[in-house]
Design a protein around this motif. Structure first.
Motif, PDB file in Angstrom:
ATOM      1  N   THR A 113       0.833  -1.204   0.000  1.00 29.63           N
ATOM      2  CA  THR A 113       0.000   0.000   0.000  1.00 29.63           C
ATOM      3  C   THR A 113       0.869   1.256   0.000  1.00 29.63           C
ATOM      4  O   THR A 113       0.603   2.208  -0.734  1.00 29.63           O
ATOM      5  N   LEU A 114       1.919   1.252   0.817  1.00 29.73           N
ATOM      6  CA  LEU A 114       2.829   2.393   0.857  1.00 29.73           C
ATOM      7  C   LEU A 114       3.494   2.599  -0.502  1.00 29.73           C
ATOM      8  O   LEU A 114       3.570   3.722  -1.007  1.00 29.73           O
ATOM      9  N   SER A 117       0.997   3.986  -2.997  1.00 24.96           N
ATOM     10  CA  SER A 117       0.687   5.381  -2.660  1.00 24.96           C
ATOM     11  C   SER A 117       1.814   6.317  -3.085  1.00 24.96           C
ATOM     12  O   SER A 117       1.564   7.383  -3.669  1.00 24.96           O
ATOM     13  N   LEU A 118       3.062   5.938  -2.799  1.00 25.56           N
ATOM     14  CA  LEU A 118       4.195   6.771  -3.191  1.00 25.56           C
ATOM     15  C   LEU A 118       4.324   6.854  -4.712  1.00 25.56           C
ATOM     16  O   LEU A 118       4.650   7.914  -5.261  1.00 25.56           O
ATOM     17  N   LEU A 120       1.817   6.640  -6.882  1.00 23.81           N
ATOM     18  CA  LEU A 120       0.759   7.539  -7.345  1.00 23.81           C
ATOM     19  C   LEU A 120       1.100   8.993  -7.058  1.00 23.81           C
ATOM     20  O   LEU A 120       0.880   9.874  -7.898  1.00 23.81           O
ATOM     21  N   LEU A 121       1.649   9.255  -5.880  1.00 24.88           N
ATOM     22  CA  LEU A 121       2.025  10.623  -5.517  1.00 24.88           C
ATOM     23  C   LEU A 121       3.118  11.148  -6.447  1.00 24.88           C
ATOM     24  O   LEU A 121       3.014  12.259  -6.985  1.00 24.88           O
TER      25      LEU A 121
END
Length: 133
Positions: A113-114, A117-118, A120-121
Motif C-alpha cells: 500500500t505504501l 501510494s508513493l 501515485l504521488l
C-alpha cells in the motif's frame, strides 16, 4: 522467436504497434503450445507415471484459438478480451517488479500500500510539473 519469455515478447512487439503485438503474442503462445505434446511425449518415452501439468494460460490460448476459428460478435468475448488485457498488464508489472504471491504474503499488505501510494504521488506530482511547465 529469439525472445524466450512471453512478457518480453509482449513488451518488444507493443513498441511496434497493435498489429505487431497481436502477431508476436500469437506466435509466442503458439510456440509455447509445444510444451504440451513435448511433455506428454517425454513422459511416455521415460515411462513416467507423473501427470504433466498444463499451465492455465495454455488452456486459455487454446480457447482463444478455437474462438478465432468460429468468429462471431459476442459481448462476452469482448468483455473477456478486456479483462485479459488488464490481467496481462498486471502480470507484466508483477513480473517486472519481481513480485510473486508468496513474496507479497510474506511482506504483507502495508508495504504494498505504501509503495503504490508513493508511486501515485510521484506520478501525479511529475505530471503536474510537466503540465505546468
Amino acid at each position: 522467436m529469439a525472445i524466450h519469455d512471453t512478457s518480453s515478447v509482449v513488451g518488444a512487439t507493443a513498441a511496434y504497434g497493435s498489429e505487431a503485438l497481436a502477431v508476436g503474442t500469437v506466435v509466442k503462445l503458439a510456440r509455447a503450445l509445444w510444451i504440451v505434446p513435448l511433455a506428454l511425449a517425454f513422459s511416455l518415452l521415460h515411462q513416467s507415471h507423473e501427470r504433466a501439468k498444463t499451465p492455465p494460460f495454455i488452456l486459455a490460448f487454446v480457447a482463444a484459438c478455437l474462438h478465432s476459428l468460429f468468429p462471431h460478435p459476442n459481448p462476452l468475448w469482448t468483455a473477456l478480451a478486456g479483462i485479459a488485457r488488464q490481467a496481462l498488464t498486471v502480470t507484466l508489472f508483477l513480473i517486472g517488479a519481481g513480485l510473486s504471491r508468496p513474496l507479497l504474503q510474506r511482506v504483507g499488505f502495508a508495504p504494498l500500500t505504501l509503495g503504490i501510494s508513493l508511486w501515485l504521488l510521484a506520478g501525479t506530482l511529475s505530471l503536474a510539473a510537466v503540465r505546468l511547465g
